[in-house]
Design a protein around this motif. Sequence first.
Motif, PDB file in Angstrom:
ATOM      1  N   VAL A 125       0.635  -1.194   0.198  1.00 13.79           N
ATOM      2  CA  VAL A 125      -0.022  -0.038   0.206  1.00 13.79           C
ATOM      3  C   VAL A 125       0.887   0.986   0.147  1.00 13.79           C
ATOM      4  CG1 VAL A 125      -0.724   0.268   2.665  1.00 13.79           C
ATOM      5  CG2 VAL A 125      -1.857   0.692   0.834  1.00 13.79           C
ATOM      6  N   GLU A 126       0.406   2.023  -0.688  1.00 15.64           N
ATOM      7  CA  GLU A 126       1.172   3.265  -1.047  1.00 15.64           C
ATOM      8  C   GLU A 126       0.343   4.643  -0.954  1.00 15.64           C
ATOM      9  OE1 GLU A 126       5.275   3.680  -3.452  1.00 15.64           O
ATOM     10  OE2 GLU A 126       5.109   1.192  -2.547  1.00 15.64           O
ATOM     11  N   LEU A 127       1.507   6.013  -0.827  1.00 14.25           N
ATOM     12  CA  LEU A 127       0.422   7.307  -0.837  1.00 14.25           C
ATOM     13  C   LEU A 127       1.424   7.483  -2.423  1.00 14.25           C
ATOM     14  CD1 LEU A 127      -0.877  10.220  -1.043  1.00 14.25           C
ATOM     15  CD2 LEU A 127       1.093  10.732  -0.144  1.00 14.25           C
ATOM     16  N   GLY A 128       0.464   7.598  -3.283  1.00 12.32           N
ATOM     17  CA  GLY A 128       1.123   8.242  -4.586  1.00 12.32           C
ATOM     18  C   GLY A 128       0.681  10.036  -4.591  1.00 12.32           C
ATOM     19  N   VAL A 129       1.787  10.365  -5.840  1.00 13.47           N
ATOM     20  CA  VAL A 129       1.506  11.808  -5.790  1.00 13.47           C
ATOM     21  C   VAL A 129       1.680  12.560  -7.256  1.00 13.47           C
ATOM     22  CG1 VAL A 129       2.763  14.281  -5.687  1.00 13.47           C
ATOM     23  CG2 VAL A 129       3.632  12.262  -3.726  1.00 13.47           C
ATOM     24  N   ALA A 143       8.691  22.486  -4.404  1.00 14.28           N
ATOM     25  CA  ALA A 143       7.637  21.404  -5.216  1.00 14.28           C
ATOM     26  C   ALA A 143       6.666  20.781  -4.727  1.00 14.28           C
ATOM     27  CB  ALA A 143       8.986  19.450  -4.395  1.00 14.28           C
ATOM     28  N   LEU A 144       6.193  21.155  -3.582  1.00 16.44           N
ATOM     29  CA  LEU A 144       4.902  21.088  -3.152  1.00 16.44           C
ATOM     30  C   LEU A 144       4.126  21.467  -4.344  1.00 16.44           C
ATOM     31  CD1 LEU A 144       3.974  20.256   0.647  1.00 16.44           C
ATOM     32  CD2 LEU A 144       4.422  18.647  -1.410  1.00 16.44           C
ATOM     33  N   GLY A 145       4.345  22.961  -4.696  1.00 11.76           N
ATOM     34  CA  GLY A 145       3.762  23.467  -5.957  1.00 11.76           C
ATOM     35  C   GLY A 145       3.387  22.736  -7.281  1.00 11.76           C
ATOM     36  N   HIS A 146       4.571  22.096  -7.784  1.00 10.79           N
ATOM     37  CA  HIS A 146       4.260  21.496  -8.576  1.00 10.79           C
ATOM     38  C   HIS A 146       3.054  20.145  -8.653  1.00 10.79           C
ATOM     39  CE1 HIS A 146       7.613  23.267 -11.073  1.00 10.79           C
ATOM     40  NE2 HIS A 146       7.893  23.440  -9.438  1.00 10.79           N
ATOM     41  N   VAL A 147       2.424  19.793  -7.002  1.00 12.21           N
ATOM     42  CA  VAL A 147       1.346  18.816  -7.110  1.00 12.21           C
ATOM     43  C   VAL A 147       0.254  19.010  -7.699  1.00 12.21           C
ATOM     44  CG1 VAL A 147       0.521  17.236  -4.730  1.00 12.21           C
ATOM     45  CG2 VAL A 147       3.039  17.817  -5.297  1.00 12.21           C
ATOM     46  N   ALA A 148      -0.988  18.118  -8.517  1.00 15.28           N
ATOM     47  CA  ALA A 148      -2.010  18.080  -8.594  1.00 15.28           C
ATOM     48  C   ALA A 148      -2.795  18.412  -7.604  1.00 15.28           C
ATOM     49  CB  ALA A 148      -2.315  17.768  -9.906  1.00 15.28           C
ATOM     50  N   GLY A 149      -2.599  17.190  -6.751  1.00 10.31           N
ATOM     51  CA  GLY A 149      -2.823  15.779  -6.538  1.00 10.31           C
ATOM     52  C   GLY A 149      -2.371  14.870  -5.453  1.00 10.31           C
ATOM     53  N   TYR A 150      -3.415  13.566  -4.742  1.00  7.56           N
ATOM     54  CA  TYR A 150      -2.485  12.660  -3.842  1.00  7.56           C
ATOM     55  C   TYR A 150      -3.771  11.122  -4.562  1.00  7.56           C
ATOM     56  CZ  TYR A 150       0.674  15.466  -1.904  1.00  7.56           C
ATOM     57  OH  TYR A 150       1.675  17.266  -1.828  1.00  7.56           O
ATOM     58  N   PRO A 183      -9.136   5.045  -5.909  1.00  4.89           N
ATOM     59  CA  PRO A 183     -10.314   5.018  -6.244  1.00  4.89           C
ATOM     60  C   PRO A 183     -10.720   6.708  -7.465  1.00  4.89           C
ATOM     61  CG  PRO A 183     -11.263   5.120  -4.342  1.00  4.89           C
ATOM     62  CD  PRO A 183      -9.987   4.284  -4.005  1.00  4.89           C
ATOM     63  N   TRP A 184     -10.148   7.660  -6.410  1.00  6.17           N
ATOM     64  CA  TRP A 184     -10.546   9.281  -6.906  1.00  6.17           C
ATOM     65  C   TRP A 184      -8.622   9.396  -6.401  1.00  6.17           C
ATOM     66  CZ3 TRP A 184     -13.898   8.154  -3.266  1.00  6.17           C
ATOM     67  CH2 TRP A 184     -13.635   8.394  -1.593  1.00  6.17           C
ATOM     68  N   LEU A 185      -8.077  11.119  -7.350  1.00  3.47           N
ATOM     69  CA  LEU A 185      -7.549  11.954  -7.320  1.00  3.47           C
ATOM     70  C   LEU A 185      -7.722  13.125  -6.181  1.00  3.47           C
ATOM     71  CD1 LEU A 185      -4.713  13.383  -7.634  1.00  3.47           C
ATOM     72  CD2 LEU A 185      -5.564  14.805 -10.078  1.00  3.47           C
ATOM     73  N   LEU A 186      -7.324  13.056  -5.114  1.00  2.61           N
ATOM     74  CA  LEU A 186      -7.124  13.615  -4.375  1.00  2.61           C
ATOM     75  C   LEU A 186      -6.745  15.559  -4.308  1.00  2.61           C
ATOM     76  CD1 LEU A 186      -9.479  14.550  -1.776  1.00  2.61           C
ATOM     77  CD2 LEU A 186      -7.727  14.009  -0.336  1.00  2.61           C
ATOM     78  N   ALA A 268      -6.600   4.247   2.527  1.00  4.14           N
ATOM     79  CA  ALA A 268      -5.691   5.789   3.131  1.00  4.14           C
ATOM     80  C   ALA A 268      -6.634   6.851   3.918  1.00  4.14           C
ATOM     81  CB  ALA A 268      -4.783   6.309   1.999  1.00  4.14           C
ATOM     82  N   ASP A 269      -6.162   7.513   4.692  1.00  9.03           N
ATOM     83  CA  ASP A 269      -7.331   8.705   4.910  1.00  9.03           C
ATOM     84  C   ASP A 269      -7.381   9.761   3.589  1.00  9.03           C
ATOM     85  OD1 ASP A 269      -6.781   8.003   7.758  1.00  9.03           O
ATOM     86  OD2 ASP A 269      -5.099   9.465   8.129  1.00  9.03           O
ATOM     87  N   GLY A 270      -8.675   9.831   3.513  1.00  9.53           N
ATOM     88  CA  GLY A 270      -8.879  10.626   2.563  1.00  9.53           C
ATOM     89  C   GLY A 270      -8.843  10.212   0.642  1.00  9.53           C
ATOM     90  N   LEU A 271      -8.465   9.292   0.596  1.00  9.36           N
ATOM     91  CA  LEU A 271      -7.937   8.680  -0.905  1.00  9.36           C
ATOM     92  C   LEU A 271      -8.566   7.474  -0.834  1.00  9.36           C
ATOM     93  CD1 LEU A 271      -4.149   9.175  -0.403  1.00  9.36           C
ATOM     94  CD2 LEU A 271      -6.033  11.120  -1.133  1.00  9.36           C
TER      95      LEU A 271
END
Length: 282
Positions: A125-129, A143-150, A183-186, A268-271
């Motif tokens: 199980v992993e967090l995806g960026v 770096a975080l300014g280049h993130v769409a979501g998780y 299931p979703w991109l947060l 995962a929390d929120g994901l």
Amino acid sequence: MKLVRFGAVGEEKPGLLDAQGVLRDASSWVADWRGTELQPEKLAQWRGRQTEELPAVSGAPRLGCPVAQVGKIVCVGLNYADHAAEAGAAPPAEPVLFMKAVTAISGPNDAIQIVPAATKVDWEVELGVVIGSRATRVSEQAALGHVAGYVLGNDVSERAWQMERGGTWDKGKSHDSFAPLGPWLLTADEVADPHCIALWLEVNGQRMQSGNTRNFIFGVPRVISYISQFMTLEAGDVILTGTPAGVGLGQKPQPVFLKPGDVVRLGADGLGEQRQVCVAVN
């Protein structure tokens, strides 16, 4: 926002979940959730619109990977000290990088395929960026300014191919169905801190992994900045940030691997959550 893609394999349409959890068809807004549509400024435009104007989707359609046309999947190995310990490895001095083929991508509830030659199929199980804008040699501060979501990910791995067949890890990571995403991109604006997300995974109802991203060896800004020194990250690329302890390879007194008929659940929390049935394929 929770961005999704729904429909049969290869025919997915863009959608989103509204505040009440209703799946809505967003194809009148956007051709798909891909590339420049994932830029933080573009996502901010969607947040300002009324989701109620979008048609609700009836039934319970299949969900695909929430990002279309992923360019590459870059993975970070041994990024939790407890997982490094169970693997018998010292915590790395720098992030350990490997790749998964984009042909491994599947939906969050699609089956995990086990071919006859795959004898040591494992879970992670992993967090995806998800990257939202091009990043080349970016600083940790930017770096975080280049993130769409998780996104939630399962880095399915064939350990014999990964560790016993020579060469790099990639061959054990890239079989079809070995990268369920969703299931979703947060979107990033809804994640206050990517370093405080609990993750878990079960096999046949037994809890195997319980971890939290607060235990990263290398946090998300460090990982993005580090990868971007070696390759350009484009909008729609996915980074899988590592897994906590509890993988099948690390089970005592002996490893445990997936077999046809096994059911894997993770979340995962929120994901959200994923559920995969392992199936034999020739």
